[in-house]
Design an enzyme around this catalytic site. Structure first.
Site, PDB file in Angstrom:
ATOM      1  N   TYR A 107      -6.336   6.595  10.214  1.00  0.00           N
ATOM      2  CA  TYR A 107      -6.216   6.442   8.766  1.00  0.00           C
ATOM      3  C   TYR A 107      -4.780   6.688   8.315  1.00  0.00           C
ATOM      4  CZ  TYR A 107      -6.866   7.332   3.771  1.00  0.00           C
ATOM      5  OH  TYR A 107      -6.762   7.298   2.399  1.00  0.00           O
TER       6      TYR A 107
ATOM      7  N   LYS B  78      -1.949   4.071   6.484  1.00  0.00           N
ATOM      8  CA  LYS B  78      -1.310   4.355   5.195  1.00  0.00           C
ATOM      9  C   LYS B  78       0.208   4.400   5.322  1.00  0.00           C
ATOM     10  CE  LYS B  78      -4.902   4.320   2.651  1.00  0.00           C
ATOM     11  NZ  LYS B  78      -5.047   3.300   1.587  1.00  0.00           N
TER      12      LYS B  78
ATOM     13  N   THR C 292     -14.195   9.252  -5.262  1.00  0.00           N
ATOM     14  CA  THR C 292     -14.822   7.945  -5.046  1.00  0.00           C
ATOM     15  C   THR C 292     -15.649   7.985  -3.764  1.00  0.00           C
ATOM     16  OG1 THR C 292     -13.047   7.010  -3.680  1.00  0.00           O
ATOM     17  CG2 THR C 292     -12.796   6.839  -6.083  1.00  0.00           C
TER      18      THR C 292
END
Length: 228
Positions: A103, A107, A140
């Site tokens: 991850y 990014k 989220t």
């Protein structure tokens, strides 16, 4: 990648201008698995999809931007990029897979991509700017793959430590429409302010090498990169 190419074809058929492109799709901490094209999911979805979409829409963006109103490309990264490491010899994390590492790498790749893109746009004299945004910690569904203990803590503390989706979107909207960033590109934005990204993100040779490798992976020309 097929669906991205189909979307671009359908969009172009409408002959519409394109003034703002926001690259926002993403997954986080997913178990080791691949996309339909065989890419590690973080790298394929978080980074390569945006890389291909942006490149396929560049001509439309260039035609839409003007000297007084540049077209804008906003790419959503994360503070996680600060701990990311780009493994050019193993971008697919085949040697050793870590959800956190994959991850963070995706990014960091988005920041490197944005800086290289702005360099190419400037060299080309295009009326298009590219900036990267850190939305902060937002409440989220991005966290659905974290451990259940983390989910419980998030549920208990989200109201205190997490931004709402509306708050998380504010810097992206700022980058997309604010007169304050008109004509400004190659910026890392957090809480509607320009700030410094990870030192490694400013490595121009690493930016160039990632761009070249990304072009090979998605099957597009690297002509612009070779000319500089």
């Amino acid at each position: 990648m097929k669906s991205i190419r189909q979307f671009v074809q359908q969009f172009r058929a409408k002959n519409c201008p394109l003034h703002v492109l926001v690259n926002n799709a993403g997954v986080m901490l997913v178990p080791e698995r691949k996309t339909e094209d065989g890419f590690e999911e973080h790298f394929g979805l978080n980074y390569l999809g945006h890389f291909l979409l942006t490149n396929l829409l560049l001509d439309t963006l260039k035609q839409s931007g003007t000297h007084s109103h540049n077209a804008r490309i906003i790419t959503v990264s994360s503070a996680t990029h600060y701990v990311g490491k780009l493994h050019l010899n193993d971008l697919q994390s085949r040697c050793s897979y870590s959800p956190h590492g994959a991850y963070a790498q995706s990014k960091l790749a988005l920041v490197l991509f944005t800086y290289r893109l702005q360099h190419l746009l400037t060299a080309n004299g295009s009326h298009v700017t590219a900036n990267v945004v850190d939305p902060g910690v937002v409440n989220t569904e991005l966290y659905k793959h974290v451990f259940w203990v983390v989910k419980v803590v998030k549920w208990m503390t989200a109201w205190l430590f997490f931004k709402t989706p509306e708050e998380g979107a504010s810097t992206t909207i700022y980058a997309a429409v604010s007169p304050e960033v008109e004509g400004a590109g190659g910026c890392y934005l957090y809480n509607e302010e320009r700030t410094k990204s990870a030192d490694v993100a400013y490595d121009e040779e690493l930016q160039r090498m990632l761009w070249t490798e990304s072009c090979k992976m998605v099957g597009i020309s690297d002509e612009a990169n070779r000319l500089l």
